[in-house]
Design a protein around this motif. Sequence first.
Motif, PDB file in Angstrom:
ATOM      1  N   ASN A  76       0.801  -1.225   0.000  1.00  0.00           N
ATOM      2  CA  ASN A  76       0.000   0.000   0.000  1.00  0.00           C
ATOM      3  C   ASN A  76       0.834   1.275   0.000  1.00  0.00           C
ATOM      4  OD1 ASN A  76      -2.444   1.574   0.215  1.00  0.00           O
ATOM      5  ND2 ASN A  76      -1.944   1.862   2.381  1.00  0.00           N
ATOM      6  N   GLU A  77       1.734   1.408   0.977  1.00  0.00           N
ATOM      7  CA  GLU A  77       2.423   2.695   1.112  1.00  0.00           C
ATOM      8  C   GLU A  77       3.715   2.536   1.906  1.00  0.00           C
ATOM      9  OE1 GLU A  77       1.009   7.225   2.244  1.00  0.00           O
ATOM     10  OE2 GLU A  77       0.135   5.541   3.331  1.00  0.00           O
ATOM     11  N   LEU A 104       5.849  -0.546  -6.881  1.00  0.00           N
ATOM     12  CA  LEU A 104       4.933   0.393  -7.526  1.00  0.00           C
ATOM     13  C   LEU A 104       4.275  -0.210  -8.765  1.00  0.00           C
ATOM     14  CD1 LEU A 104       7.119   3.613  -7.143  1.00  0.00           C
ATOM     15  CD2 LEU A 104       5.136   2.943  -5.769  1.00  0.00           C
ATOM     16  N   HIS A 107       1.542  -2.740  -7.680  1.00  0.00           N
ATOM     17  CA  HIS A 107       0.424  -2.175  -6.911  1.00  0.00           C
ATOM     18  C   HIS A 107       0.132  -0.770  -7.428  1.00  0.00           C
ATOM     19  CE1 HIS A 107       0.993  -5.541  -4.134  1.00  0.00           C
ATOM     20  NE2 HIS A 107       2.275  -5.251  -4.142  1.00  0.00           N
ATOM     21  N   PRO A 108      -0.662  -0.655  -8.476  1.00  0.00           N
ATOM     22  CA  PRO A 108      -0.899   0.647  -9.123  1.00  0.00           C
ATOM     23  C   PRO A 108      -1.452   1.728  -8.202  1.00  0.00           C
ATOM     24  CG  PRO A 108      -1.680  -1.139 -10.516  1.00  0.00           C
ATOM     25  CD  PRO A 108      -1.338  -1.750  -9.190  1.00  0.00           C
ATOM     26  N   MET A 109      -2.116   1.335  -7.113  1.00  0.00           N
ATOM     27  CA  MET A 109      -2.655   2.315  -6.182  1.00  0.00           C
ATOM     28  C   MET A 109      -1.683   2.626  -5.047  1.00  0.00           C
ATOM     29  SD  MET A 109      -5.421   3.053  -7.615  1.00  0.00           S
ATOM     30  CE  MET A 109      -6.125   4.102  -6.352  1.00  0.00           C
ATOM     31  N   ARG A 111       1.715   3.948  -3.009  1.00  0.00           N
ATOM     32  CA  ARG A 111       2.420   5.226  -3.020  1.00  0.00           C
ATOM     33  C   ARG A 111       3.739   5.120  -2.254  1.00  0.00           C
ATOM     34  NH1 ARG A 111      -0.624   5.737  -6.414  1.00  0.00           N
ATOM     35  NH2 ARG A 111      -2.142   7.393  -6.860  1.00  0.00           N
ATOM     36  N   LYS A 113       6.165   7.870  -0.495  1.00  0.00           N
ATOM     37  CA  LYS A 113       6.171   9.267  -0.089  1.00  0.00           C
ATOM     38  C   LYS A 113       7.447   9.555   0.694  1.00  0.00           C
ATOM     39  CE  LYS A 113       1.125   9.463  -0.037  1.00  0.00           C
ATOM     40  NZ  LYS A 113      -0.103   9.830   0.702  1.00  0.00           N
ATOM     41  N   ILE A 140       5.009   4.528 -13.501  1.00  0.00           N
ATOM     42  CA  ILE A 140       4.929   4.623 -12.035  1.00  0.00           C
ATOM     43  C   ILE A 140       5.290   5.999 -11.488  1.00  0.00           C
ATOM     44  CG2 ILE A 140       5.397   2.166 -11.726  1.00  0.00           C
ATOM     45  CD1 ILE A 140       8.287   2.891 -11.014  1.00  0.00           C
ATOM     46  N   SER A 142       3.882   8.773 -11.295  1.00  0.00           N
ATOM     47  CA  SER A 142       2.859   9.502 -10.534  1.00  0.00           C
ATOM     48  C   SER A 142       2.608   8.887  -9.163  1.00  0.00           C
ATOM     49  CB  SER A 142       1.547   9.553 -11.312  1.00  0.00           C
ATOM     50  OG  SER A 142       1.034   8.247 -11.505  1.00  0.00           O
ATOM     51  N   GLN A 143       3.273   7.776  -8.859  1.00  0.00           N
ATOM     52  CA  GLN A 143       3.053   7.096  -7.582  1.00  0.00           C
ATOM     53  C   GLN A 143       4.048   7.522  -6.506  1.00  0.00           C
ATOM     54  OE1 GLN A 143       2.514   3.148 -10.028  1.00  0.00           O
ATOM     55  NE2 GLN A 143       2.011   2.693  -7.903  1.00  0.00           N
ATOM     56  N   GLU A 145       5.716  10.779  -4.320  1.00  0.00           N
ATOM     57  CA  GLU A 145       5.542  12.172  -3.917  1.00  0.00           C
ATOM     58  C   GLU A 145       6.690  12.556  -2.992  1.00  0.00           C
ATOM     59  OE1 GLU A 145       1.298  13.201  -2.881  1.00  0.00           O
ATOM     60  OE2 GLU A 145       1.106  11.016  -3.019  1.00  0.00           O
TER      61      GLU A 145
END
Length: 218
Positions: A76-77, A104, A107-109, A111, A113, A140, A142-143, A145
């Motif tokens: 997930n993150e 990434l 798991h397209p969703m 992130r 960070k 990837i 855009s995944q 930040e």
Amino acid sequence: MAPTGSPKEENTSSRETSEKATPYSIIYGIDSQVELQRYEQYVRFCAENKINFPIPNGVVDHASILFKIFFERATNEVVIYTGELYEGIFDVKNDLIDSAVAFLNDHPMARLKIAYEHLVPKETILDRKFISTIIRNEKIQSQIEIWNASNVNKKEHFSVMDKSAYRYETDCKRRTAIANFGEEKRAQELYNDFYYIINDSSSIKIYPQNKPEQCSLK
């Protein structure tokens, strides 16, 4: 079974050399590739079994192994509060970079960070091999930040995987750190701290990095 006893600082000079390796000898035995493999096996054991034990993780090679396993297991993150993404940890090991890209991709969703504390030009961060490999990948980019957190008054760096495992630098100057895969309450606290940090930080525009071809008018 989880190891018992209080963990020592990882940069200690005394290390176990017995063939009957204890968990501590695995952790501190960093004099050879074999010992690094033992360390990785031990970290994987703790991760797979969600062992609540503070694993010493201050040595650079150990940190690279830990982050690789973070990315392999995350769904997930992954959040990272860092000085400026030390190259010795993130840029040297291709398998770490590959695991981040796979995380990434798979798991397209998901992130990644990152908030960095040091007052450095954003190009210093974006040009890191670890970061540039991701942001130049259109699938990837855009995944991920990134935030400039140089105005935030927090010195202890940390990372959290899926709100369930964490790495925490206990002393940045002495380069000591611990990791834990079984203390979810602390992982959640650090995760919340990360969002407090980015709320007071400046977001960095990092994509698109792939510039479209320019067409000439005839």
